[in-house]
Design a protein around this motif. Sequence first.
Motif, PDB file in Angstrom:
ATOM      1  N   ARG A 131       2.533  -2.272  -3.510  1.00 48.17           N
ATOM      2  CA  ARG A 131       3.135  -1.999  -2.251  1.00 48.17           C
ATOM      3  C   ARG A 131       4.572  -1.630  -2.416  1.00 48.17           C
ATOM      4  NH1 ARG A 131       6.781  -3.722   0.924  1.00 48.17           N
ATOM      5  NH2 ARG A 131       7.182  -5.570  -0.404  1.00 48.17           N
ATOM      6  N   LEU A 132       5.314  -2.691  -3.552  1.00 47.10           N
ATOM      7  CA  LEU A 132       6.608  -2.420  -3.840  1.00 47.10           C
ATOM      8  C   LEU A 132       7.168  -1.236  -4.425  1.00 47.10           C
ATOM      9  CD1 LEU A 132       9.273  -3.908  -3.594  1.00 47.10           C
ATOM     10  CD2 LEU A 132       8.768  -5.152  -5.623  1.00 47.10           C
ATOM     11  N   LYS A 133       5.969  -0.837  -5.550  1.00 44.62           N
ATOM     12  CA  LYS A 133       6.289   0.414  -6.156  1.00 44.62           C
ATOM     13  C   LYS A 133       6.636   1.879  -5.216  1.00 44.62           C
ATOM     14  CE  LYS A 133       4.467   3.041 -10.174  1.00 44.62           C
ATOM     15  NZ  LYS A 133       3.593   2.893 -11.374  1.00 44.62           N
ATOM     16  N   GLU A 171       3.172  10.428  -3.250  1.00 46.75           N
ATOM     17  CA  GLU A 171       3.011   9.392  -4.343  1.00 46.75           C
ATOM     18  C   GLU A 171       2.995   8.012  -3.722  1.00 46.75           C
ATOM     19  OE1 GLU A 171       4.988   8.137  -8.680  1.00 46.75           O
ATOM     20  OE2 GLU A 171       5.957   9.937  -7.695  1.00 46.75           O
ATOM     21  N   ALA A 172       4.045   7.620  -2.880  1.00 44.57           N
ATOM     22  CA  ALA A 172       4.154   6.245  -2.363  1.00 44.57           C
ATOM     23  C   ALA A 172       2.875   5.891  -1.419  1.00 44.57           C
ATOM     24  CB  ALA A 172       5.366   6.135  -1.453  1.00 44.57           C
ATOM     25  N   GLU A 173       2.361   7.112  -0.759  1.00 48.12           N
ATOM     26  CA  GLU A 173       1.144   6.772  -0.031  1.00 48.12           C
ATOM     27  C   GLU A 173      -0.115   6.478  -0.799  1.00 48.12           C
ATOM     28  OE1 GLU A 173      -1.698   9.411   3.221  1.00 48.12           O
ATOM     29  OE2 GLU A 173       0.214  10.116   2.981  1.00 48.12           O
ATOM     30  N   ALA A 174      -0.112   7.208  -2.010  1.00 45.89           N
ATOM     31  CA  ALA A 174      -1.373   6.942  -2.960  1.00 45.89           C
ATOM     32  C   ALA A 174      -0.988   5.152  -3.545  1.00 45.89           C
ATOM     33  CB  ALA A 174      -1.130   7.734  -3.995  1.00 45.89           C
ATOM     34  N   TRP A 175       0.028   4.939  -3.800  1.00 45.84           N
ATOM     35  CA  TRP A 175       0.285   3.417  -3.985  1.00 45.84           C
ATOM     36  C   TRP A 175       0.075   2.302  -2.914  1.00 45.84           C
ATOM     37  CZ3 TRP A 175      -0.532   3.480  -8.889  1.00 45.84           C
ATOM     38  CH2 TRP A 175       0.211   4.345  -9.685  1.00 45.84           C
ATOM     39  N   PHE A 176       0.225   2.798  -1.933  1.00 44.15           N
ATOM     40  CA  PHE A 176       0.233   2.170  -0.717  1.00 44.15           C
ATOM     41  C   PHE A 176      -1.590   1.914  -0.397  1.00 44.15           C
ATOM     42  CE2 PHE A 176       4.405   3.069   1.311  1.00 44.15           C
ATOM     43  CZ  PHE A 176       5.022   2.199   0.831  1.00 44.15           C
ATOM     44  N   HIS A 177      -2.288   2.931  -0.582  1.00 42.47           N
ATOM     45  CA  HIS A 177      -3.703   2.672  -0.290  1.00 42.47           C
ATOM     46  C   HIS A 177      -4.373   1.868  -1.632  1.00 42.47           C
ATOM     47  CE1 HIS A 177      -4.555   5.286   2.800  1.00 42.47           C
ATOM     48  NE2 HIS A 177      -3.740   6.553   2.391  1.00 42.47           N
ATOM     49  N   LYS A 178      -3.830   2.182  -2.557  1.00 41.82           N
ATOM     50  CA  LYS A 178      -4.204   1.129  -3.831  1.00 41.82           C
ATOM     51  C   LYS A 178      -3.871  -0.310  -3.374  1.00 41.82           C
ATOM     52  CE  LYS A 178      -3.955   0.956  -8.933  1.00 41.82           C
ATOM     53  NZ  LYS A 178      -5.723   1.343  -8.966  1.00 41.82           N
ATOM     54  N   ALA A 179      -2.914  -0.709  -3.011  1.00 46.18           N
ATOM     55  CA  ALA A 179      -2.401  -1.823  -2.834  1.00 46.18           C
ATOM     56  C   ALA A 179      -3.376  -2.504  -1.610  1.00 46.18           C
ATOM     57  CB  ALA A 179      -1.078  -1.880  -2.222  1.00 46.18           C
ATOM     58  N   ILE A 180      -3.620  -1.699  -0.703  1.00 44.69           N
ATOM     59  CA  ILE A 180      -4.654  -1.988   0.556  1.00 44.69           C
ATOM     60  C   ILE A 180      -5.693  -2.404   0.080  1.00 44.69           C
ATOM     61  CG2 ILE A 180      -5.609  -1.508   2.518  1.00 44.69           C
ATOM     62  CD1 ILE A 180      -3.052   0.250   3.248  1.00 44.69           C
ATOM     63  N   THR A 181      -6.355  -1.620  -0.630  1.00 42.69           N
ATOM     64  CA  THR A 181      -7.772  -1.807  -1.412  1.00 42.69           C
ATOM     65  C   THR A 181      -7.657  -2.982  -2.258  1.00 42.69           C
ATOM     66  OG1 THR A 181      -8.089   0.619  -1.481  1.00 42.69           O
ATOM     67  CG2 THR A 181      -9.581  -0.653  -2.922  1.00 42.69           C
ATOM     68  N   ILE A 182      -6.747  -3.122  -2.990  1.00 43.38           N
ATOM     69  CA  ILE A 182      -6.944  -4.403  -3.690  1.00 43.38           C
ATOM     70  C   ILE A 182      -6.820  -5.519  -2.801  1.00 43.38           C
ATOM     71  CG2 ILE A 182      -5.382  -5.815  -5.259  1.00 43.38           C
ATOM     72  CD1 ILE A 182      -4.761  -3.261  -6.684  1.00 43.38           C
ATOM     73  N   ALA A 188      -6.687 -10.851   0.919  1.00 45.83           N
ATOM     74  CA  ALA A 188      -5.014 -11.152   0.901  1.00 45.83           C
ATOM     75  C   ALA A 188      -4.671 -10.245   2.191  1.00 45.83           C
ATOM     76  CB  ALA A 188      -4.633 -10.823  -0.173  1.00 45.83           C
ATOM     77  N   LYS A 189      -4.985 -10.905   3.273  1.00 50.17           N
ATOM     78  CA  LYS A 189      -4.549 -10.509   4.728  1.00 50.17           C
ATOM     79  C   LYS A 189      -2.920 -10.330   4.759  1.00 50.17           C
ATOM     80  CE  LYS A 189      -8.544 -10.061   6.164  1.00 50.17           C
ATOM     81  NZ  LYS A 189      -9.222  -8.840   6.347  1.00 50.17           N
ATOM     82  N   SER A 190      -2.375 -11.235   4.132  1.00 51.36           N
ATOM     83  CA  SER A 190      -0.722 -10.759   4.382  1.00 51.36           C
ATOM     84  C   SER A 190      -0.437  -9.734   3.532  1.00 51.36           C
ATOM     85  CB  SER A 190       0.024 -12.155   3.743  1.00 51.36           C
ATOM     86  OG  SER A 190       1.422 -12.076   3.890  1.00 51.36           O
ATOM     87  N   TRP A 191      -0.777  -9.539   2.335  1.00 55.37           N
ATOM     88  CA  TRP A 191      -0.394  -8.206   1.550  1.00 55.37           C
ATOM     89  C   TRP A 191      -0.744  -7.116   2.241  1.00 55.37           C
ATOM     90  CZ3 TRP A 191       2.991 -10.649  -0.503  1.00 55.37           C
ATOM     91  CH2 TRP A 191       3.014 -11.605  -1.458  1.00 55.37           C
ATOM     92  N   GLU A 192      -2.148  -7.111   2.813  1.00 51.53           N
ATOM     93  CA  GLU A 192      -2.705  -6.003   3.530  1.00 51.53           C
ATOM     94  C   GLU A 192      -1.909  -5.462   4.493  1.00 51.53           C
ATOM     95  OE1 GLU A 192      -6.758  -4.804   5.800  1.00 51.53           O
ATOM     96  OE2 GLU A 192      -6.833  -6.730   4.567  1.00 51.53           O
ATOM     97  N   LEU A 193      -1.526  -6.368   5.555  1.00 54.22           N
ATOM     98  CA  LEU A 193      -0.656  -6.159   6.550  1.00 54.22           C
ATOM     99  C   LEU A 193       0.632  -5.441   6.470  1.00 54.22           C
ATOM    100  CD1 LEU A 193      -0.329  -6.074   9.657  1.00 54.22           C
ATOM    101  CD2 LEU A 193       0.451  -8.464   9.285  1.00 54.22           C
ATOM    102  N   CYS A 194       1.374  -6.186   5.249  1.00 58.63           N
ATOM    103  CA  CYS A 194       2.702  -5.383   5.076  1.00 58.63           C
ATOM    104  C   CYS A 194       2.420  -4.157   4.365  1.00 58.63           C
ATOM    105  CB  CYS A 194       3.182  -6.477   3.669  1.00 58.63           C
ATOM    106  SG  CYS A 194       3.711  -8.030   4.199  1.00 58.63           S
ATOM    107  N   THR A 195       1.535  -3.960   3.648  1.00 56.80           N
ATOM    108  CA  THR A 195       1.198  -2.582   3.090  1.00 56.80           C
ATOM    109  C   THR A 195       1.110  -1.639   4.356  1.00 56.80           C
ATOM    110  OG1 THR A 195       0.632  -3.553   1.031  1.00 56.80           O
ATOM    111  CG2 THR A 195       0.388  -1.062   1.409  1.00 56.80           C
ATOM    112  N   GLU A 196       0.218  -1.766   5.045  1.00 55.37           N
ATOM    113  CA  GLU A 196      -0.391  -1.088   6.188  1.00 55.37           C
ATOM    114  C   GLU A 196       1.044  -0.682   7.099  1.00 55.37           C
ATOM    115  OE1 GLU A 196      -3.355  -3.398   8.117  1.00 55.37           O
ATOM    116  OE2 GLU A 196      -4.999  -2.464   6.674  1.00 55.37           O
ATOM    117  N   THR A 197       1.815  -1.739   7.253  1.00 57.11           N
ATOM    118  CA  THR A 197       3.343  -1.381   8.107  1.00 57.11           C
ATOM    119  C   THR A 197       3.885  -0.132   7.351  1.00 57.11           C
ATOM    120  OG1 THR A 197       3.149  -3.806   8.728  1.00 57.11           O
ATOM    121  CG2 THR A 197       5.113  -2.462   8.800  1.00 57.11           C
ATOM    122  N   ARG A 198       4.003  -0.379   5.973  1.00 60.43           N
ATOM    123  CA  ARG A 198       4.855   0.558   5.182  1.00 60.43           C
ATOM    124  C   ARG A 198       4.128   2.021   5.253  1.00 60.43           C
ATOM    125  NH1 ARG A 198       9.882   0.243   4.210  1.00 60.43           N
ATOM    126  NH2 ARG A 198       9.446   1.933   2.961  1.00 60.43           N
TER     127      ARG A 198
END
Length: 208
Positions: A131-133, A171-182, A188-198
């Motif tokens: 997500r940070l990437k 590129e950012a969208e691809a990394w966000f999708h990867k973060a959400i999948t992980i 890890a609901k908190s990480w998922e929500l943070c990434t979905e917001t981005r």
Amino acid sequence: SHGQALAWALNGNAMVHHFRGEPQAAQQSAEEALTLSTTQQFALWAAYSPAILGWALIAQGNKEQGLVQTQVGLASLRATGTGLWQSQFMTLLASAYGETGQIQEGLRVIDEALADSERNGERSYEAELYRLKGTLILQSQASLGQVRTGQNKSQNIDPRPLTPDSQAEAEAEAWFHKAITIARGQEAKSWELCTETRLERIWKNQGK
């Protein structure tokens, strides 16, 4: 010992405040933990405190001081020889670099942290790293846009809004999708929500 238990509790409080977005409370707990750990020579806990303290300082606007504290925390942790918390500290450091405008340094730290996670199997912060990437890639493009706008102004050219860089967004969208999948795989609901917001912000930008 009682002292080590107290240092552990204070650092735990600081981390809880960090996750809740409460920098003043996090700073207070981290400073108390650092003082105790330094006095009692608890090397591991003395390394943990500066990283959280760094985040708290940055969140309150003291970005350069916060970056230094975060760097100290990671260096101190590595000096202990432990494998604990490496990805957590590197996530904090990458974020600190982003906050101080050192985006390429932040991306370098993320790539290093992801390589470490792959090697040692420590994946608790993997989703957050991706997500940070993506966030730093967008931030890098935004900074480039500001530079171009400034150049246009200096040349007396009509500074109309620049077209967003679709490649950076993709590129950012691809990394966000990867973060959400992980994150979903780890529940890890908190990480998922943070990434979905981005991700939602990108889609809003695109009119989706």
